[in-house]
Design a protein around this motif. Structure first.
Motif, mmCIF file in Angstrom:
data_model
loop_
_atom_site.group_PDB
_atom_site.id
_atom_site.type_symbol
_atom_site.label_atom_id
_atom_site.label_comp_id
_atom_site.label_asym_id
_atom_site.label_seq_id
_atom_site.Cartn_x
_atom_site.Cartn_y
_atom_site.Cartn_z
ATOM 1 N N GLN A 10 0.868 -1.173 0.000
ATOM 2 C CA GLN A 10 0.000 0.000 0.000
ATOM 3 C C GLN A 10 0.904 1.222 0.000
ATOM 4 N N ASP A 11 0.487 2.236 -0.719
ATOM 5 C CA ASP A 11 1.305 3.439 -0.814
ATOM 6 C C ASP A 11 1.074 4.281 0.447
ATOM 7 N N ASN A 12 1.773 3.925 1.520
ATOM 8 C CA ASN A 12 1.635 4.684 2.770
ATOM 9 C C ASN A 12 3.025 4.962 3.347
ATOM 10 N N ASP A 13 3.040 5.627 4.469
ATOM 11 C CA ASP A 13 4.304 6.089 5.034
ATOM 12 C C ASP A 13 5.271 4.960 5.360
ATOM 13 N N ASN A 14 4.753 3.921 6.011
ATOM 14 C CA ASN A 14 5.598 2.770 6.339
ATOM 15 C C ASN A 14 6.229 2.158 5.114
ATOM 16 N N ALA A 15 5.355 1.916 4.132
ATOM 17 C CA ALA A 15 5.800 1.183 2.957
ATOM 18 C C ALA A 15 6.861 1.953 2.181
ATOM 19 N N ARG A 16 6.778 3.272 2.200
ATOM 20 C CA ARG A 16 7.784 4.054 1.474
ATOM 21 C C ARG A 16 9.186 3.766 1.993
ATOM 22 N N TYR A 17 9.294 3.586 3.327
ATOM 23 C CA TYR A 17 10.618 3.280 3.888
ATOM 24 C C TYR A 17 11.048 1.857 3.535
ATOM 25 N N ILE A 18 10.086 0.944 3.533
ATOM 26 C CA ILE A 18 10.428 -0.440 3.164
ATOM 27 C C ILE A 18 10.928 -0.469 1.710
ATOM 28 N N VAL A 19 10.221 0.277 0.856
ATOM 29 C CA VAL A 19 10.623 0.311 -0.555
ATOM 30 C C VAL A 19 12.019 0.938 -0.698
ATOM 31 N N ASP A 20 12.290 2.014 0.068
ATOM 32 C CA ASP A 20 13.640 2.602 0.045
ATOM 33 C C ASP A 20 14.696 1.562 0.412
ATOM 34 N N ALA A 21 14.387 0.771 1.432
ATOM 35 C CA ALA A 21 15.338 -0.261 1.873
ATOM 36 C C ALA A 21 15.534 -1.315 0.786
ATOM 37 N N ILE A 22 14.437 -1.691 0.128
ATOM 38 C CA ILE A 22 14.544 -2.705 -0.938
ATOM 39 C C ILE A 22 15.437 -2.191 -2.060
ATOM 40 N N VAL A 23 15.198 -0.937 -2.443
ATOM 41 C CA VAL A 23 15.961 -0.371 -3.564
ATOM 42 C C VAL A 23 17.453 -0.334 -3.227
ATOM 43 N N GLN A 24 17.756 0.028 -1.980
ATOM 44 C CA GLN A 24 19.160 0.086 -1.579
ATOM 45 C C GLN A 24 19.827 -1.304 -1.640
ATOM 46 N N ASP A 25 19.115 -2.315 -1.193
ATOM 47 C CA ASP A 25 19.710 -3.656 -1.123
ATOM 48 C C ASP A 25 19.576 -4.467 -2.406
ATOM 49 N N ASN A 26 18.691 -4.018 -3.300
ATOM 50 C CA ASN A 26 18.469 -4.776 -4.541
ATOM 51 C C ASN A 26 18.550 -3.820 -5.726
ATOM 52 N N PRO A 27 19.772 -3.503 -6.149
ATOM 53 C CA PRO A 27 19.889 -2.503 -7.219
ATOM 54 C C PRO A 27 19.199 -2.913 -8.524
ATOM 55 N N HIS A 28 18.923 -4.212 -8.688
ATOM 56 C CA HIS A 28 18.276 -4.673 -9.926
ATOM 57 C C HIS A 28 16.747 -4.553 -9.855
ATOM 58 N N ALA A 29 16.220 -4.100 -8.724
ATOM 59 C CA ALA A 29 14.764 -4.035 -8.573
ATOM 60 C C ALA A 29 14.170 -2.864 -9.363
ATOM 61 N N VAL A 30 12.957 -3.067 -9.863
ATOM 62 C CA VAL A 30 12.247 -2.017 -10.602
ATOM 63 C C VAL A 30 11.020 -1.606 -9.789
#
Ligand SMILES: [Fe+2]
Ligand SMILES: [Fe+2]
Ligand SMILES: [Zn+2]
Lengths: 89, 508
Positions: A10-30
């Motif tokens: 869900q596009d909410n405050d919590n999830a934005r941080y989780i997505v930031d973490a995913i992007v940092q650890d998975n550079p191949h993620a889209v």
């Protein structure tokens, strides 16, 4: 065709941080933004690490807390205290 | 220092498997009688892994938090008269379909999982099924709560449980779940957890719900995503159960493959309704049905079935027909509902010029050639005051129960129709997929409750369709149904728009 794993939040405050973490650890993620949701897909494997999410959120975070904001996922799941991973064999 | 905290794995073991016990005065065979009659061989239930390792205490904690968030949004939506900020009142007709078609399926899922959660010998699987049963009950409740606000302001939402048991098109979703629930426990899991939830529910709950948000419906997107967040666990259960069964014994492989073939096809037919909701009932559209099918079936299912290849599982039979069908089914479904709108609990309409152009752009190979001319013809009739309602009763497929109106995969203007003779009687089907399903278990499907047959046999009250709709379905003609244009609902919407402050009117 390559095999994509995916997870949507869900596009909410919590999830934005989780997505930031995913992007940092998975550079191949889209990352795809759609109305009210954020979808992340990646070839073969995607990892969410507790340590990175905690660093982004600035607080303790239990990997299972993810269940509150997740909408859907695709791939074989591996979960322990420190990490949540999706993969195809 | 306090006692050492158990790690997640140990905690899960203590709070699930360790709650099970070895029976002393009854045999396991007597306690779990349904475990064997489908031919599935389980050699070691302890190999079952629940990847989320969720325990009951954590489950309640997270579910309670989800509920709090959800009801806060429902409250805000109601308090703010959120329904007046929708993109268009036509949209609410998708919710009428959702409440009457989908919400009762959640209840059926609850009943199904409560049953199979009792009938597995493995404690891990039992706990996972019990949590899912509770989830599904939560889904029914939240969906009814979300819709209750709409029920105050729109028509046709007044009697969904009664309609679910009686109205002709609702026999499509109803029979799907009844078919699964009258199967054995392993077929039920393959049907619902794997084929439906893992392979197909994304198409129901993800792009359509994203579309709800895009049309100003915060209540629906919130219950949809909240339900789908449980689905992440259900989907994982579905994938785990399939892998577990395939790993237990090689004899399980052909049985599972047949179930995958059957339930993929049944699920694909059921989702026809969702295709139409996305292409025709969302005024602001997120993606077309064909695009959703590509992302959530072709891409995601492609990766899944490639992964399952190592067990000897192949993609579902007739999957290539769905690649062709994605160009057609939403238009064919909307055509059915447009012409039988006098017998449903919602309104239909002809797409606007802008919407027709969107459909042409999304379906360049089929829309202008086949469907636009049909719609233009119906639009002309409507303009002359002769809005087309089909006065006849359609022939239904004996398996999926959808009116025979799909076309041949290799001839897209020819009606697809199969039939077989069984015990001296002829049965009719919409496709090879449905015909195969019947032929494997004819004695099950001859018992199908087909609405059209029942009406013609006089089992639905009344002598004509008008009386059946009014008295047996509890649907008020011209109030709950018929065309949206000029309906009481349309008039009310226009009045709300007129009543709004000027700065609202210019914003859209
Ligand atoms: Fe559900
Ligand atoms: Fe579910
Ligand atoms: Zn059929």
């Amino acid at each position: 065709m390559t095999s994509l794993v995916y997870i949507a939040f869900q596009d909410n405050d919590n999830a934005r941080y989780i997505v930031d973490a995913i992007v940092q650890d998975n550079p191949h993620a889209v990352v795809q933004h759609q109305p009210a949701m954020i979808r992340v897909q990646a070839e073969q494997r995607l990892e969410i690490n507790r340590a990175t999410v905690e660093e982004k959120l600035g607080r303790e975070w239990d990997v299972q807390e993810m269940l509150i904001d997740v909408i859907t996922l695709g791939g074989n799941v591996e979960e322990d205290e420190d990490r949540f991973a999706l993969h195809w064999n | 220092m306090a006692a050492k905290r158990l790690n997640q794995k140990d905690k899960y073991r203590c709070l699930t498997r360790d709650l099970a016990w070895e029976p002393s005065y009854q045999t396991k065979e007597d306690i779990y009688p349904y475990e064997r009659f489908e031919g599935i061989k389980i050699t070691d239930w302890d190999k079952w892994e629940d990847p989320f390792r969720l325990t009951m205490d954590a489950y309640w904690k997270y579910q309670a938090e989800k509920e709090k968030k959800l009801y806060a949004i429902f409250d805000a939506f109601a308090q703010n008269n959120g329904h007046t900020n929708l993109s268009d009142a036509r949209y609410v007709n998708a919710l009428k379909l959702f409440l009457s078609g989908v919400t009762p399926l959640e209840y059926q899922a609850y009943q199904g999982f409560a049953r199979v959660g009792r009938h597995f010998g493995g404690a891990g699987a039992r706990v996972a099924c019990q949590m899912q049963a509770i989830d599904e009950l939560r889904h029914v409740q939240t969906q009814i709560h979300a819709m209750s606000h709409y029920n105050k302001h729109f028509n046709g939402l007044h009697d969904f449980a009664h309609m679910h048991d009686r109205v002709w098109f609702l026999s499509v979703p109803k029979s799907f779940f009844e078919d699964a629930r009258t199967a054995g426990p392993f077929e039920f899991l393959t049907a619902i957890s794997f084929s439906f939830e893992y392979v197909l529910t994304n198409l129901l709950f993800v792009p359509f719900m994203s579309g709800a948000a895009y049309n100003g419906d915060m209540a629906t997107v919130t219950f949809g995503f909240s339900a789908q967040s449980d689905e992440a666990r259900h989907m994982t259960l579905g994938l785990e159960v399939i892998k577990f069964l395939l790993e237990q014994h090689e004899d399980n492989v052909p049985i599972i493959q047949r179930w995958i073939d059957k339930w993929f096809w049944r699920g694909y037919r059921l989702l026809t309704l969702v295709g139409m909701m996305m292409d025709y009932m969302l005024p602001n559209k997120v993606m077309s049905w064909a695009e959703a099918w590509e992302v959530y079936y072709e891409q995601a299912g492609g990766a899944l079935f490639k992964d399952l290849e190592r067990y000897g599982i192949r993609p579902p039979k007739y999957v290539e027909q769905t690649t062709i069908g994605k160009e057609h089914i939403s238009h064919q479904a909307w055509s059915i509902f447009y012409q039988y709108s006098q017998a449903t609990n919602f309104h239909t309409w002809m797409p606007t010029d802008e919407e027709l152009d969107w459909l042409s752009a999304k379906y360049p190979d089929t829309f202008d050639r086949i469907y636009r001319p049909r719609y233009e013809h119906w639009r002309e009739m409507q303009a002359r005051g002769e809005r087309f309602y089909n006065p006849t009763l359609p022939m239904l497929c004996q398996v999926c129960q959808i009116p025979l109106s799909f076309t041949e995969p290799d001839a897209d203007t020819t009606l697809s129709h199969r039939s077989v003779l069984h015990a001296g009687e002829r049965f009719h089907f919409c496709s090879d997929g449905c015909c195969d399903i019947f032929q494997y278990e004819p004695d099950k499907y001859v018992q199908a409750w087909l609405p059209v047959h029942q009406i013609l046999q006089g089992n639905c009250g009344g002598g004509d369709v008008e009386a059946v709709v009014r008295d047996y379905y509890n649907i008020a003609a011209g109030f709950d149904n018929f065309d949206y244009q000029g309906s009481p609902e349309h008039q009310r919407w226009q009045q709300w728009q007129g009543d709004r402050p000027a700065d609202f009117n210019t914003a859209g």
